[in-house]
Design an enzyme around this catalytic site. Structure first.
Site, PDB file in Angstrom:
ATOM      1  N   ASP A  10      41.195  43.211  40.943  1.00  0.00           N
ATOM      2  CA  ASP A  10      40.779  41.866  40.561  1.00  0.00           C
ATOM      3  C   ASP A  10      42.018  40.974  40.680  1.00  0.00           C
ATOM      4  O   ASP A  10      43.149  41.466  40.740  1.00  0.00           O
ATOM      5  CB  ASP A  10      40.253  41.889  39.120  1.00  0.00           C
ATOM      6  CG  ASP A  10      40.050  40.499  38.559  1.00  0.00           C
ATOM      7  OD1 ASP A  10      39.292  39.722  39.161  1.00  0.00           O
ATOM      8  OD2 ASP A  10      40.674  40.184  37.528  1.00  0.00           O
ATOM      9  N   ASP A  12      42.413  37.075  39.156  1.00  0.00           N
ATOM     10  CA  ASP A  12      42.696  36.257  37.970  1.00  0.00           C
ATOM     11  C   ASP A  12      42.693  37.112  36.711  1.00  0.00           C
ATOM     12  O   ASP A  12      41.692  37.748  36.381  1.00  0.00           O
ATOM     13  CB  ASP A  12      41.653  35.148  37.837  1.00  0.00           C
ATOM     14  CG  ASP A  12      41.740  34.136  38.973  1.00  0.00           C
ATOM     15  OD1 ASP A  12      42.865  33.771  39.340  1.00  0.00           O
ATOM     16  OD2 ASP A  12      40.685  33.718  39.483  1.00  0.00           O
TER      17      ASP A  12
END
Length: 221
Positions: A10, A12
């Site tokens: 991922d 953010d």
């Protein structure tokens, strides 16, 4: 191909501490509609969702047309903030070193699965010198929002890696649920935007230095 393994990141809240620019862009989007910005914790709780789904959560009483305007205002605000060349989204400590360590392994491939747009991800990769690092880059433009497993399944297909040789690294329940739906292992991080106790991963790390060893434990060498 069966010897290869895949580590999916991922962005953010996992690789990049982007909360300052997310909150600033959200403030601009709400301001454009004359609406009050929700509390910080509420805004950060939607990080990882695609923007349409994020604004549906944040503005359930607004109609689709208004939410679409807010999505556009958020994107414009993000680009405006970036054009000011302010460093609002640094890599988390140890992230680059962890990526370099995994990249050096011939049998390890890297991927990204993010709620960012293609344009947004390109800007992040360019800013941090990470263009070309990932063998598969899955963005919100081409998939249903997390936790739908589409991003992970596409990354597996693109790299030829079997599900039992893949792992997802993320900071939100959306990441963990997406990995679970795709049938791969999941590693949570303690420094992200969802409370660590809500993640229920297969393993949890509180420092990037631990990542490589935990990957070995979960999906083998």
């Amino acid at each position: 191909m069966s010897d290869l393994r895949l580590v999916i990141f991922d962005v953010d809240g996992t690789l990049v501490d982007s909360q300052a620019e997310i909150l600033a862009a959200m403030a601009l989007a709400f301001q454009a509609e004359g609406m009050a910005l929700p509390e910080r914790e509420t805004v950060l709780s939607i990080v990882g969702l695609s923007l349409a789904e994020a604004f549906q959560v944040l503005c359930p009483d607004s109609d689709e047309t208004r939410r679409a305007r807010m999505v556009a205002a958020y994107k414009d605000g993000f680009m405006t903030l970036r054009s000011q060349d302010k460093e609002m989204g640094p890599l988390f400590d140890g992230a680059r070193e962890a990526l370099d360590e995994l990249r050096a392994q011939d049998h390890t491939l890297l991927a990204v699965a993010t709620g960012k747009s293609r344009r947004g991800l390109d800007k992040v990769l360019e800013r941090h010198g990470l263009t070309g690092v990932f063998h598969s880059e899955q963005v919100a433009d081409h998939h249903p929002s997390k936790p739908n497993p589409s991003m992970i399944l596409t990354a597996l297909n693109e790299t030829g890696v079997m599900p039992h040789k893949a792992v997802m690294l993320g900071d939100t329940t959306f990441d963990m649920d997406m990995a679970r739906a795709a049938g791969i292992k999941k590693i949570g991080v303690t420094w992200g935007y969802h409370p660590a106790e809500t993640l229920q991963p297969d393993a949890m790390i509180d420092d990037f230095a631990a990542l490589s060893g935990v990957v070995d434990q979960l999906i083998g060498y």
